[in-house]
Design a protein around this motif. Structure first.
Motif, PDB file in Angstrom:
ATOM      1  N   HIS A 145       3.913   3.604   5.356  1.00  0.00           N
ATOM      2  CA  HIS A 145       4.798   3.744   4.201  1.00  0.00           C
ATOM      3  C   HIS A 145       4.317   2.799   3.102  1.00  0.00           C
ATOM      4  O   HIS A 145       4.783   1.668   2.993  1.00  0.00           O
ATOM      5  N   SER A 146       3.357   3.268   2.332  1.00  0.00           N
ATOM      6  CA  SER A 146       2.804   2.455   1.255  1.00  0.00           C
ATOM      7  C   SER A 146       2.472   3.367   0.089  1.00  0.00           C
ATOM      8  O   SER A 146       2.076   4.522   0.266  1.00  0.00           O
ATOM      9  N   LEU A 147       2.623   2.845  -1.117  1.00  0.00           N
ATOM     10  CA  LEU A 147       2.363   3.627  -2.323  1.00  0.00           C
ATOM     11  C   LEU A 147       0.950   3.388  -2.853  1.00  0.00           C
ATOM     12  O   LEU A 147       0.275   4.321  -3.274  1.00  0.00           O
ATOM     13  N   ILE A 148       0.485   2.128  -2.828  1.00  0.00           N
ATOM     14  CA  ILE A 148      -0.798   1.744  -3.403  1.00  0.00           C
ATOM     15  C   ILE A 148      -1.735   1.260  -2.306  1.00  0.00           C
ATOM     16  O   ILE A 148      -1.354   0.448  -1.462  1.00  0.00           O
ATOM     17  N   LYS A 149      -2.992   1.739  -2.342  1.00  0.00           N
ATOM     18  CA  LYS A 149      -4.010   1.236  -1.417  1.00  0.00           C
ATOM     19  C   LYS A 149      -4.497  -0.123  -1.901  1.00  0.00           C
ATOM     20  O   LYS A 149      -4.708  -0.319  -3.099  1.00  0.00           O
ATOM     21  N   ARG A 150      -4.699  -1.026  -0.983  1.00  0.00           N
ATOM     22  CA  ARG A 150      -5.249  -2.326  -1.362  1.00  0.00           C
ATOM     23  C   ARG A 150      -5.954  -2.950  -0.171  1.00  0.00           C
ATOM     24  O   ARG A 150      -5.654  -2.646   0.988  1.00  0.00           O
ATOM     25  N   ALA A 151      -6.913  -3.822  -0.477  1.00  0.00           N
ATOM     26  CA  ALA A 151      -7.627  -4.545   0.568  1.00  0.00           C
ATOM     27  C   ALA A 151      -6.802  -5.755   1.000  1.00  0.00           C
ATOM     28  O   ALA A 151      -5.848  -6.166   0.322  1.00  0.00           O
ATOM     29  N   TYR A 152      -7.172  -6.327   2.128  1.00  0.00           N
ATOM     30  CA  TYR A 152      -6.431  -7.479   2.641  1.00  0.00           C
ATOM     31  C   TYR A 152      -6.486  -8.659   1.675  1.00  0.00           C
ATOM     32  O   TYR A 152      -5.553  -9.452   1.595  1.00  0.00           O
ATOM     33  N   LEU A 162       4.061  -3.399  -9.490  1.00  0.00           N
ATOM     34  CA  LEU A 162       4.867  -2.190  -9.632  1.00  0.00           C
ATOM     35  C   LEU A 162       5.402  -1.742  -8.283  1.00  0.00           C
ATOM     36  O   LEU A 162       6.593  -1.415  -8.153  1.00  0.00           O
ATOM     37  N   GLU A 163       4.542  -1.739  -7.264  1.00  0.00           N
ATOM     38  CA  GLU A 163       5.011  -1.319  -5.944  1.00  0.00           C
ATOM     39  C   GLU A 163       6.030  -2.311  -5.388  1.00  0.00           C
ATOM     40  O   GLU A 163       7.001  -1.913  -4.737  1.00  0.00           O
ATOM     41  N   THR A 164       5.839  -3.591  -5.647  1.00  0.00           N
ATOM     42  CA  THR A 164       6.807  -4.588  -5.162  1.00  0.00           C
ATOM     43  C   THR A 164       8.193  -4.338  -5.742  1.00  0.00           C
ATOM     44  O   THR A 164       9.205  -4.397  -5.029  1.00  0.00           O
ATOM     45  N   THR A 165       8.246  -4.024  -7.030  1.00  0.00           N
ATOM     46  CA  THR A 165       9.546  -3.754  -7.675  1.00  0.00           C
ATOM     47  C   THR A 165      10.184  -2.499  -7.109  1.00  0.00           C
ATOM     48  O   THR A 165      11.380  -2.481  -6.776  1.00  0.00           O
ATOM     49  N   TRP A 166       9.385  -1.430  -7.009  1.00  0.00           N
ATOM     50  CA  TRP A 166       9.928  -0.166  -6.507  1.00  0.00           C
ATOM     51  C   TRP A 166      10.351  -0.296  -5.036  1.00  0.00           C
ATOM     52  O   TRP A 166      11.372   0.268  -4.633  1.00  0.00           O
ATOM     53  N   LYS A 167       9.579  -1.044  -4.278  1.00  0.00           N
ATOM     54  CA  LYS A 167       9.894  -1.204  -2.856  1.00  0.00           C
ATOM     55  C   LYS A 167      11.195  -1.972  -2.668  1.00  0.00           C
ATOM     56  O   LYS A 167      11.996  -1.673  -1.763  1.00  0.00           O
ATOM     57  N   LYS A 168      11.416  -2.959  -3.513  1.00  0.00           N
ATOM     58  CA  LYS A 168      12.664  -3.726  -3.444  1.00  0.00           C
ATOM     59  C   LYS A 168      13.857  -2.832  -3.762  1.00  0.00           C
ATOM     60  O   LYS A 168      14.903  -2.903  -3.100  1.00  0.00           O
ATOM     61  N   CYS A 169      13.735  -1.975  -4.784  1.00  0.00           N
ATOM     62  CA  CYS A 169      14.809  -1.037  -5.131  1.00  0.00           C
ATOM     63  C   CYS A 169      15.064  -0.060  -3.985  1.00  0.00           C
ATOM     64  O   CYS A 169      16.224   0.293  -3.691  1.00  0.00           O
ATOM     65  N   PHE A 170      13.985   0.382  -3.331  1.00  0.00           N
ATOM     66  CA  PHE A 170      14.142   1.312  -2.208  1.00  0.00           C
ATOM     67  C   PHE A 170      14.867   0.647  -1.039  1.00  0.00           C
ATOM     68  O   PHE A 170      15.724   1.269  -0.386  1.00  0.00           O
ATOM     69  N   ALA A 171      14.538  -0.620  -0.782  1.00  0.00           N
ATOM     70  CA  ALA A 171      15.203  -1.328   0.318  1.00  0.00           C
ATOM     71  C   ALA A 171      16.706  -1.467   0.055  1.00  0.00           C
ATOM     72  O   ALA A 171      17.533  -1.265   0.960  1.00  0.00           O
ATOM     73  N   ASN A 172      17.084  -1.791  -1.186  1.00  0.00           N
ATOM     74  CA  ASN A 172      18.513  -1.913  -1.523  1.00  0.00           C
ATOM     75  C   ASN A 172      19.225  -0.574  -1.402  1.00  0.00           C
ATOM     76  O   ASN A 172      20.357  -0.500  -0.897  1.00  0.00           O
ATOM     77  N   GLU A 227       8.810   6.644 -16.010  1.00  0.00           N
ATOM     78  CA  GLU A 227       8.279   5.735 -14.987  1.00  0.00           C
ATOM     79  C   GLU A 227       7.215   6.414 -14.131  1.00  0.00           C
ATOM     80  O   GLU A 227       6.205   5.805 -13.767  1.00  0.00           O
ATOM     81  N   LEU A 228       7.439   7.673 -13.844  1.00  0.00           N
ATOM     82  CA  LEU A 228       6.479   8.415 -13.028  1.00  0.00           C
ATOM     83  C   LEU A 228       5.171   8.618 -13.790  1.00  0.00           C
ATOM     84  O   LEU A 228       4.075   8.508 -13.220  1.00  0.00           O
ATOM     85  N   LYS A 229       5.264   8.878 -15.088  1.00  0.00           N
ATOM     86  CA  LYS A 229       4.061   9.033 -15.911  1.00  0.00           C
ATOM     87  C   LYS A 229       3.279   7.726 -15.974  1.00  0.00           C
ATOM     88  O   LYS A 229       2.046   7.719 -15.902  1.00  0.00           O
ATOM     89  N   ARG A 230       3.982   6.611 -16.094  1.00  0.00           N
ATOM     90  CA  ARG A 230       3.309   5.308 -16.113  1.00  0.00           C
ATOM     91  C   ARG A 230       2.584   5.057 -14.792  1.00  0.00           C
ATOM     92  O   ARG A 230       1.461   4.531 -14.779  1.00  0.00           O
ATOM     93  N   LEU A 231       3.204   5.450 -13.687  1.00  0.00           N
ATOM     94  CA  LEU A 231       2.570   5.297 -12.379  1.00  0.00           C
ATOM     95  C   LEU A 231       1.276   6.107 -12.305  1.00  0.00           C
ATOM     96  O   LEU A 231       0.247   5.612 -11.833  1.00  0.00           O
ATOM     97  N   LYS A 278      -2.002   3.978 -11.989  1.00  0.00           N
ATOM     98  CA  LYS A 278      -2.247   3.714 -10.570  1.00  0.00           C
ATOM     99  C   LYS A 278      -2.745   4.904  -9.765  1.00  0.00           C
ATOM    100  O   LYS A 278      -2.927   4.771  -8.558  1.00  0.00           O
ATOM    101  N   TYR A 279      -2.959   6.066 -10.394  1.00  0.00           N
ATOM    102  CA  TYR A 279      -3.235   7.251  -9.574  1.00  0.00           C
ATOM    103  C   TYR A 279      -4.463   7.053  -8.683  1.00  0.00           C
ATOM    104  O   TYR A 279      -4.458   7.441  -7.514  1.00  0.00           O
ATOM    105  N   SER A 280      -5.523   6.484  -9.201  1.00  0.00           N
ATOM    106  CA  SER A 280      -6.750   6.320  -8.411  1.00  0.00           C
ATOM    107  C   SER A 280      -6.552   5.389  -7.217  1.00  0.00           C
ATOM    108  O   SER A 280      -7.334   5.438  -6.263  1.00  0.00           O
ATOM    109  N   LYS A 281      -5.489   4.565  -7.256  1.00  0.00           N
ATOM    110  CA  LYS A 281      -5.229   3.623  -6.163  1.00  0.00           C
ATOM    111  C   LYS A 281      -4.134   4.099  -5.215  1.00  0.00           C
ATOM    112  O   LYS A 281      -3.853   3.428  -4.220  1.00  0.00           O
ATOM    113  N   MET A 282      -3.514   5.232  -5.523  1.00  0.00           N
ATOM    114  CA  MET A 282      -2.412   5.721  -4.692  1.00  0.00           C
ATOM    115  C   MET A 282      -2.927   6.241  -3.353  1.00  0.00           C
ATOM    116  O   MET A 282      -4.049   6.747  -3.247  1.00  0.00           O
TER     117      MET A 282
END
Length: 730
Positions: free
Chosen positions: A7-14, A21-31, A101-105, A109-113
């Motif tokens: 369950h992740s939106l953005i790919k990233r290395a360790y 952006l994902e941190t903010t959205w993830k926090k809203c999803f948790a609430n 917000e979706l357009k900004r994403l 970030k599309y290449s990293k999704m």
């Protein structure tokens, strides 16, 4: 290594930090998840409805809840239907804020999704279209910009197929959004050449079907594309469906639209920047703008290499070349530098375009790239397009600035430009293409883009055929009008037979008899020539000066001892190689030097030295070779008597300066690695020698004969020295 969270939106290395952006959205999803769930299960639908409606009464809480549900849809495909239903319960602005917000994403970030997030994004787009959400076309436009032209990677092909299938299945929705229609036609016409292989037959058929439907049924919406619609249709005219459309466009345009008289109605419309930038991904655009706005000339190589490796790094059968015409069109028409940028040392547009042209491997794509560069030239009208000189400037500067080092590029571009007059002859009965080229050249001179066309027209390196083509062209007309002192361009007289007693340098080298090392200093069994002593005027001071500067005290003793043998620097070099033959050629026979009787050539010597540069004797041998080259360069300057062999090698040196600059540049670089000061002085005196080498009898760059029948083209010699100057500056 990338994290592989389910369950992740953005790919990233360790080692990468978490995306904000994902941190903010993830926090809203948790609430949001805490509100609608009891332990591991959702609450009842009635309870969820009451909770969400209560939260939606507060604007900030409503936005956070919408973000949380949006994040849930993108990462949790299993429950996406529930999340979308709950979004419809609490939406209060027809999804306007959510779409923004979706357009900004997508743009950022599309290449990293993750792959799951991309698939869910397309699912959500279908749901928005099916639900009749207003302005969902903005999301589709953003997704279309994420398509990479020239790429056949699976994810790219999947995205193209999803968008074209959406438009074919939702024609009523597509026809109700006129702003989307021309961009869809432009984008898919640009993509069809990438899918001509049989592997993509099904996808190509969908693209062709969509474009034909939109052009024939909604032409009034499509015609706003303007002249670039014709440019793209030329690329696909061999496909049967487009062949029929092309014939109608040329011969019966009113069958397509009653308001269309001929193709000129489209060609005179300048294409909007909105269409031209749609073929570049947001990341491509960001990097191009960064190079042109922030990188100085001399520092651009690493950025160009990154861009090439990222987007243009394909083999011979790769389709990445297809991206280059779109990049050039963007640079020419979309990005116009300010006056402050033009006066700075930033990488100019023509420089970047020249680099892109050199990246192309396929001839037909090179033609498309040149057309993208010059397309606005063909239809330029100063009465309506005077402000668009910035679309003309890169092509003009590229031709003029390439004359010194890449005159073949200049000739190729100018020839291509003139061939367009013949290419459009069938549709241009009034000579408007020729007039457009004439207007473009004239405004470049009148506005000071270039002071004169004379250097471009009178370059002595052009082929006779091209000079004939230039003699009756807009280039000559403009030059006559703007430069009264310009000399008429006379087509060359091509002689069928060469005059007697005149041998070209290359032929003299080729036909020179092989001599043994023992006879080099004694041609025809005559005693070796003696050096002429310096007279009172100090004529040999220049030669003595570089000898003193180039040689250290220890080397000077060795040089003087070897020089007394009468063989000069060449004899010293020969002796050095005879002594070193066993070191370099333990195998016995060699392709470069087989016996002591074979003739030494500069290129062969350099190959041997570079291949054995780890040897202890190489440093001194390289210095000997450098001194020998300078000896050849200055021997006529100082009126030194030389043997026929040495004269031949002087001719070889002049030939290498003009035709094989990479050989001498490699020598300079290898010398500099071993002894930087020595290499610098060597290059310095080559440049000095070229300046002193000018003759008062050069007759405007004509070939001037010197002793023993050797000829020197002084104009070519000056031009050939440009890369050495650039290396010295670096």
């Amino acid at each position: 290594m990338e994290q592989n969270f389910e369950h992740s939106l953005i790919k990233r290395a360790y080692i990468d930090k978490k995306d904000e952006l994902e941190t903010t959205w993830k926090k809203c999803f948790a609430n949001t998840k805490n509100m609608v769930m009891d332990e591991n299960a959702f609450k009842s639908e009635q309870d969820i409805n009451q909770i969400l409606v209560k939260v939606a009464s507060e604007p900030e809480a409503n936005q956070n809840t919408m973000l949380g549900l949006l994040y849930g849809i993108l990462i949790d495909a299993k429950n996406s239907n529930e999340y979308f239903k709950w979004m419809n319960w609490i939406v209060s602005d027809k999804f306007a804020w959510c779409l923004a917000e979706l357009k900004r994403l997508i743009i950022e970030k599309y290449s990293k999704m993750t792959l799951t997030a991309k698939r869910q994004l397309m699912w959500l787009t279908y749901e928005f279209v099916h639900s009749g959400v207003a302005d969902v076309n903005e999301i589709v436009l953003a997704e279309m910009r994420c398509i990479v032209c020239g790429s056949t990677l699976d994810q790219n092909i999947w995205l193209i197929d999803q968008i074209v299938s959406l438009m074919l299945s939702k024609k009523e929705w597509l026809f109700s959004t006129p702003s989307l229609i021309p961009i869809a036609v432009y984008r898919f016409l640009a993509l069809i050449p990438d899918h001509l292989d049989s592997t993509y037959d099904e996808l190509r058929q969908k693209e062709v079907e969509l474009c034909i439907i939109l052009i024939r049924e909604r032409f009034n919406d499509v015609r706003v594309i303007g002249r670039d619609l014709i440019r793209l249709l030329q690329d696909v005219e061999k496909i049967p469906e487009f062949s029929e459309l092309w014939r109608d466009l040329l011969n019966n345009p009113q069958s397509i639209s009653p308001e269309l008289n001929d193709t000129w109605d489209l060609l005179k419309i300048r294409s909007s920047r909105l269409f031209l930038k749609s073929c570049l991904t947001p990341e491509m655009e960001t990097w191009l703008l960064f190079i042109m706005r922030n990188v100085d000339v001399g520092n651009e190589i690493k950025y160009e290499e990154w861009f090439r490796h990222r987007y243009l790094n394909g083999g011979e059968n790769s389709l990445t070349d297809n991206l280059v015409p779109h990049l050039i069109r963007y640079i020419v028409c979309v990005f116009h530098p300010t006056n402050q940028m033009l006066c700075s040392n930033l990488v100019p547009r023509w420089w970047l375009i020249g680099w892109l042209l050199r990246c192309i491997k396929k001839p037909h794509v090179r033609a498309n790239a040149r057309l993208a560069l010059f397309f606005d030239w063909l239809f330029f009208d100063p009465a309506t397009d005077s402000r668009l000189i910035m679309n003309i400037e890169p092509g003009m500067l590229l031709m003029m600035r390439s004359l010194s080092k890449y005159y073949q590029l200049t000739a190729g571009l100018a020839e291509f430009l003139l061939l367009q007059i013949k290419h459009y002859d069938k549709t241009d009965k009034k000579g408007r293409i020729s007039k457009g080229i004439y207007n473009s050249l004239k405004i470049c001179v009148s506005k000071g883009v270039v002071p004169s066309l004379a250097p471009l027209i009178h370059c002595p390196k052009y082929s006779p055929e091209f000079i004939v083509m230039l003699s009756d062209s807009p280039f000559i007309l403009v030059d006559r009008e703007t430069n009264r002192s310009s000399k008429p361009l006379v087509p060359p007289q091509i002689e069928t037979t060469k005059p007697p007693n005149k041998v070209e340098p290359v032929e003299e080298i080729k036909n020179a008899p092989k001599r043994s090392y023992d006879n080099i200093s004694k041609p025809n069994n005559q005693p070796p020539p003696k050096r002429r002593k310096a007279d009172k005027s100090g004529k040999n001071n220049f030669l003595d000066k570089w000898r003193n500067d180039m040689m250290s005290k220890e080397d000077g003793k060795k040089y003087s001892a070897q020089d007394n043998s009468g063989l000069g620097i060449f004899g010293s070099l020969t002796t050095q190689f005879q002594m070193s033959t066993k070191i370099y050629f333990d195998q016995g026979e060699s392709k470069v030097i087989t016996t002591k009787k074979s003739i030494l050539r500069l290129e062969d010597i350099l190959v041997v030295l570079i291949n054995n540069k780890g040897d202890a004797n190489v440093k001194s041998t390289l210095k000997e070779l450098a001194l020998f080259i300078l000896e050849c360069l200055f021997q006529e300057l100082n009126d030194i008597s030389v043997s026929p062999n040495q004269m031949i090698y002087s001719c070889i040196f002049q030939k290498y300066l003009i035709e094989k600059e990479d050989v001498l540049l490699n020598l300079i670089k290898e010398i500099s690695k071993l002894d930087k000061l020595f290499g610098f002085r060597f290059l310095h005196y080559i440049l000095l020698g070229s300046g002193v080498y000018k003759s008062s009898d050069r007759n405007n760059g004509a070939i001037v004969p010197i002793s023993n029948g050797v000829q020197t083209d002084f104009e070519n010699l000056q031009i050939a020295l440009v890369p050495y100057v650039e290396y010295l500056a670096s």
